[in-house]
Structure formats: C-alpha cells, structure tokens
Scaffold this active site. Sequence first.
Site, PDB file in Angstrom:
ATOM      1  CB  CYS A   2      -0.952   0.097   1.387  1.00 37.19           C
ATOM      2  SG  CYS A   2      -1.888  -1.392   1.412  1.00 37.19           S
ATOM      3  NE  ARG A  27       4.581   2.012  -1.295  1.00 38.93           N
ATOM      4  CZ  ARG A  27       5.810   1.858  -0.840  1.00 38.93           C
ATOM      5  NH1 ARG A  27       6.722   2.516  -1.552  1.00 38.93           N
ATOM      6  NH2 ARG A  27       5.934   0.868   0.024  1.00 38.93           N
ATOM      7  CD1 TRP A  74      -1.371  -5.562  -4.454  1.00 39.17           C
ATOM      8  CD2 TRP A  74      -0.741  -6.513  -2.514  1.00 39.17           C
ATOM      9  NE1 TRP A  74      -1.218  -6.720  -4.643  1.00 39.17           N
ATOM     10  CE2 TRP A  74      -0.627  -7.371  -3.521  1.00 39.17           C
ATOM     11  CE3 TRP A  74      -0.499  -6.789  -1.091  1.00 39.17           C
ATOM     12  CZ2 TRP A  74      -0.468  -8.594  -3.302  1.00 39.17           C
ATOM     13  CZ3 TRP A  74      -0.341  -7.964  -0.959  1.00 39.17           C
ATOM     14  CH2 TRP A  74      -0.150  -8.899  -2.009  1.00 39.17           C
ATOM     15  CG  ASN A  98       2.815  -0.489   3.249  1.00 39.16           C
ATOM     16  OD1 ASN A  98       2.369  -1.509   2.934  1.00 39.16           O
ATOM     17  ND2 ASN A  98       4.058   0.066   2.864  1.00 39.16           N
ATOM     18  N   GLY A  99       1.144  -2.709   5.081  1.00 40.80           N
ATOM     19  CA  GLY A  99       1.704  -3.791   5.864  1.00 40.80           C
ATOM     20  C   GLY A  99       0.717  -4.793   6.413  1.00 40.80           C
ATOM     21  CD  GLU A 477      12.960 -10.497 -15.905  1.00 48.38           C
ATOM     22  OE1 GLU A 477      12.621 -11.571 -15.085  1.00 48.38           O
ATOM     23  OE2 GLU A 477      12.263  -9.459 -15.991  1.00 48.38           O
ATOM     24  CE  LYS A 481       8.712  -8.415 -16.246  1.00 45.94           C
ATOM     25  NZ  LYS A 481      10.015  -8.425 -15.140  1.00 45.94           N
ATOM     26  CD  GLU A 484       5.782  -8.971 -13.809  1.00 47.67           C
ATOM     27  OE1 GLU A 484       5.468  -8.879 -12.327  1.00 47.67           O
ATOM     28  OE2 GLU A 484       6.826  -8.734 -14.136  1.00 47.67           O
ATOM     29  CG  HIS A 500      15.161 -34.326 -18.838  1.00 50.46           C
ATOM     30  ND1 HIS A 500      15.638 -35.550 -18.994  1.00 50.46           N
ATOM     31  CD2 HIS A 500      16.033 -33.588 -19.364  1.00 50.46           C
ATOM     32  CE1 HIS A 500      17.005 -35.717 -19.286  1.00 50.46           C
ATOM     33  NE2 HIS A 500      17.357 -34.368 -19.739  1.00 50.46           N
ATOM     34  CE  LYS A 599       8.889  -1.004  -9.778  1.00 49.43           C
ATOM     35  NZ  LYS A 599       9.171  -2.035 -10.767  1.00 49.43           N
TER      36      LYS A 599
HETATM   37  O1  M6R Z   1      11.903  -4.424  -5.342  1.00 48.47           O
HETATM   38  P1  M6R Z   1      12.455  -5.817  -5.648  1.00 48.47           P
HETATM   39  O2  M6R Z   1      13.642  -5.912  -6.787  1.00 48.47           O
HETATM   40  O3  M6R Z   1      12.855  -6.531  -4.337  1.00 48.47           O
HETATM   41  O4  M6R Z   1      11.118  -6.708  -6.040  1.00 48.47           O
HETATM   42  C1  M6R Z   1      11.165  -8.039  -6.204  1.00 48.47           C
HETATM   43  C2  M6R Z   1      10.032  -8.716  -7.102  1.00 48.47           C
HETATM   44  O5  M6R Z   1       8.661  -8.483  -6.335  1.00 48.47           O
HETATM   45  C3  M6R Z   1       9.837  -8.051  -8.465  1.00 48.47           C
HETATM   46  O6  M6R Z   1      11.020  -8.430  -9.147  1.00 48.47           O
HETATM   47  C4  M6R Z   1       8.779  -8.555  -9.025  1.00 48.47           C
HETATM   48  O7  M6R Z   1       8.776  -9.810  -9.325  1.00 48.47           O
HETATM   49  C5  M6R Z   1       8.412  -7.827 -10.308  1.00 48.47           C
HETATM   50  N1  M6R Z   1       6.918  -7.568 -10.829  1.00 48.47           N
HETATM   51  C6  M6R Z   1       8.757  -8.448 -11.905  1.00 48.47           C
HETATM   52  O8  M6R Z   1       8.358  -7.735 -12.835  1.00 48.47           O
END
Ligand code: M6R
Length: 604
Positions: A2, A27, A74, A98-99, A477, A481, A484, A500, A599
């Site tokens: 949040c 956030r 969030w 937040n938390g 990666e 991408k 998500e 495998h 984020k």
């Molecule tokens: O702020 P951070 O790099 O620690 O965040 C880690 C992950 O939460 C972040 O990389 C997340 O996987 C992204 N949404 C990937 O695009």
Amino acid sequence: MCGIIGIVGTSSVQERLVESLKRLEYRGYDSAGVAGFAVDGVERRRAAGKLKNLEDVLAVEPLTATVGIGHTRWATHGPPTKGNAHPHRAGRVTLVHNGIIENFAELKATLKAEGRVFETDTDTEVVAQLLDRELSGKPPAEALKSTLDQVRGAFALAVMIDGEPDMLMGARRGPPLVVGYGKGEMFLGSDALAVGPFTNRIAYLEDGDFVVIDHNSAKVFDAEGHPAQRAVQTVPQSATLMEKGNYRHFMEKEIHDQPEGCQRTIAAYVDTLTGHAAFPGGIDFATLERIQIVGCGTAYYAGMLGKYLIERLADLPVDVEVASEFRYREPSLHAGSLVIAMSQSGETADTLAALRYCQAKGMKSAAVVNAVGSTMAREVDVVWPIHCGVEIGVASTKAFTAQVSVLAALAVAAARARGRIDSAEEQRLVRVMLEAPRLMAEAALAEDAIRKLVPELARARDVLYLGRGAMFPLALEGALKLKEISYIHAEGYAAGELKHGPIALIDEATPTIVIAPSDPLMEKTLANMSEVAARGGPIILVTDAEGAKHAAPGMKVIIGPACDPFIAPLVYAPPIQLLAYHVAVHKGADVDQPRNLAKSVTVE
Ligand code: M6R
C-alpha cells in the site's frame, strides 16, 4: 504494497493528496481513500478500484481540510471493497496502514470482548481500535507508543487524532516511511516519490521509529520511545521525477530507457579511462570464499545471471536463492561469505529478512538496489546502487538490466582480483561492457518485427521460453514478464530440460520462444528447438543474423545484433521485454498496473 501520504498543510490538501496517491498507485491499486480535518470533524472519502473512482467521489464531495491523510491499497485482509478501503476510523482515531498486523486476530478478540464493534475485515482496524482505547488517559504520542508495543508485524502508519487538527503521527516497523520538510508544512509518505511534488528535503525513519509532525517540525522517537534525530537529506530530483514522456506506459518508457540507464550503471563500476573494473566498497574478492545472492522475482533472475557470469569468469562460488524460501530452510552458511541482496526497491520483505538472517550469521553484506534510501541500503555494509532512475512499471525492466550490469562488472573485478584474467582481458571485457548500451538500443529496433508476431502469441493459453547458459535466466525472466502483464501462462526452461518433461506440453497451440544468440551453446539450443518443431509446436526464435540462418523456412525470427556472449543477457533483454509488453497491449491489459500485483512487496 500500500501507499501512504500525510500532509500537515496550510492550504487545501485534497488535490495534493490525490497527486501523491497517483505517484503511490504503483504500490497498490485495489482501492483508495483520503481523510482530513474539517471544521466540524473528520471528513473521509473512499472508493473501491482505481484512484479514478476516488477522484469521481471527490468531484461530488470535495474535502475542505488542510491537514489530511491518504492511502492506496493492495489488499491483504479483506476484499478490496469501499468498506475495507483506508482510512479506517475508530473513536478519535483515523489512520492509514501499509503492511500486516500479525496478531490482529487475538487483538480483535480482546477488543471485541471489551465491547468494541468492528466495521471492516481488515487487520488495520485493530490498530485504530487499540489506539483509540490507549488514548483514554494518555497523550497521543504515548498512546501510539503503547499501541505499537502491543502489535506484531510489519507496518507503516499515518494517523490523525480528533481534537488535534494540526498534527499527524506516523510509525514504521518494516515498510518505509519518510518525513518531508516543507515551508510551514510537513509531510509523511511511503517514499520520496510520494512527497516529491512538495519537497525534496526528507528524513528516512529508522525501523521501529514513530513520529509526531506539525506545521514546522517533526519529533522522532525510537522504538523505546526515546527522542531520536534522523538526518534531513536533500534527495536528488531524479528520485522524485515521474514522467512518461511520449510513451503510452511507464513500462514501455522504461524498456527504452535501458541503454541510457545501463550506460550510467556500467560507468559507475568501470573506469572508462583505464579500462579496469573499479568495484567500490572494499570487498576483497581475492580472498572471498563464496557469495550468497538473495532476491525475489526479477531480482532473483538477475541474481541467477550473476551466478553464471561470476562463477565462469572469476571461479568464485555463488549460491542464488529466492529470498522467501531461504531463511526457513535454515541454510548452511559461512561467515567468510558475502551476502548480496538484489532488490529494485530495497524494501521487499522476504529479501530483507534473508539479508538480516545472513547478517546474524556474521556474513558481510551488500545490496544491489535502485532505492538508495531504502531499508536494505541502510542496513548493509556496502551499497552498490544500480543508477537506473525511478522504476514505476510494476513489471520490472530497466532495474533488471541495471542489476545484471552491476553483477557483470563484479564478475570482471572479481576475476581480475583472483588472478583468473589478466589486465588485457579485463580491459577487453570492460570494452565489451561499454558496447552493451548501443547494442541494447539496436536490439530494441526489432520492435516492429515483434509487433507483427503479437496477435498469434496473444491467442495462446500457454507459452514456453527456452534458453541455455545465461539465456536460461533470461528465459525465466521473459516468462515472468509475459505472465505478469498479459496473464498468459508462461514457463521458462533450461533448453536441455525440455525432453525431461515439458516437451509433453508441445502442440500446435503452444508457442515456444527460443532465446539463442550466437554463442558456444547455440547449436545445442537449436537442436532442442528442432525437437519442438518436429512436434508441430510454433516457434519464435530470438537470435542474431548468424543464428537466423538455422531457422527452418516459415519459422518466426526476431533478429538482434551479434554480440559477445558476456553481454548477451543485457542485449537480448529488451526484445524479450518488448514481446511481453506488446502482447499485453494487444490484449488490452493494464500494463503498468497488472491485476493482483504491487511494485514493492513489503509483506511476507
Ligand atoms: O523491489 P524488488 O526488486 O525486491 O522486487 C522483487 C520482485 O517483487 C519484483 O522483481 C517482481 O517480481 C516484479 N513484478 C517483476 O517484474
């Protein structure tokens, strides 16, 4: 998670609260709300969904307050309804959070037994109720301290108390909270971005701190309640800027920002005049026994890439692990190792916990972070900033290539320190690294070709990504991408693993993206590609002109520039990111704010 903002202002706060929430929306964006002191009491407006919905509410029922708080959510406890949206109220207390409050259930039971009535499903409301109870007979700061003593968990708070219209209180345990210093106005915010439009003079609260702000001052107390001083810093403008320019999305801009960003990153870790890797921080790579990298999501994959680069070049053992698993399996650690926390935000709860776990075992610590004022940056022995500028898109792009750039420079520095390469080879590798930004820009020119492939890919339900060597973490990666932001199920595999198991998934409706620029492993990867083709699976080959010669007639190919394999993960990242980006745009997805994500993940 949040986002929090608080303003003790001298003029109407509504517009500024909303402006700040726009900056915090990355956030969390399940719901949003604001509250402020009106002449006749507290006014509060909340709405489920995006901030736009709150703005619509405010257009009809504006706030009159000059002192207020705001929140973008969030959801952790309770669905993202208006009723669960912050700010929450109980008696004299209005607050945003937040938390997570870990012991909320037991506190709630106690408070209910005392006759208190709860209106929401949130853990947050427990804090409001508890603080309201503590306020009877205690001044606000004392009541807050005794509330904080009773709650467990990780949280940041901004609090208004009825009858104290020129004051806000804040607290942090875990997630960050900054105090902004204006002229006759003071601010609380989740980060420098939140208060960026109002001030660049910021103090970062330490873990456990709580604070009382009024128009002109901030009184900070540490976890024991002792007065504390937290230095006021002038943050660079780059930490508070948030512009999309001519791009449709932050993610698109951030992908295209990468050549410039990586240039900055690389220049910070190599001496462009002498051609030596100049790795700051005083770590003796010659005697270092091991490196333990911890991170989550994209940062974890950047760490994996680091392992490939560092072990091969420097013969220095590197373990990489997702931070969320790390400490719970009680890993065997060596005090002579260096832990490197990889994190764009520097606030990810799991990574922070893994870092602290290693520190408690006596390990030296470093953080590869973007947010230099973050908790991780402040808690480690050495900070290695990635210098790529603020990243807003929830899907991480430019932070990834900047993190990889730092680890590539580290690989060169460590290899030289350990005598695995001579000065001439070091200089050659530095020259290769300095070429990377130009080649990344060239690779992004494949964007038109990528767009043409998008409609077919956007129809898929599942997509496989294959890569070998350093292209394997890039495959992981790429899959992250795509899933998500476009919500297509995608998996990255080491190309050799295909037979495998995953090969069973291959059919005419399951595209496979093969990442195989020319390197000593390319032919092996192309052999795996043929196994897919033989089973009727559609293929998109991402390679250079040489690799493209191996594509079967009719096969879809994305061609990037030829490059030294050492920098291929950097050079081939932009086309992989652009592919996911354009699929998501084609599907009409909310690229910068994908569903269910946030984020900065500051809860476990
Ligand atoms: O702020 P951070 O790099 O620690 O965040 C880690 C992950 O939460 C972040 O990389 C997340 O996987 C992204 N949404 C990937 O695009």
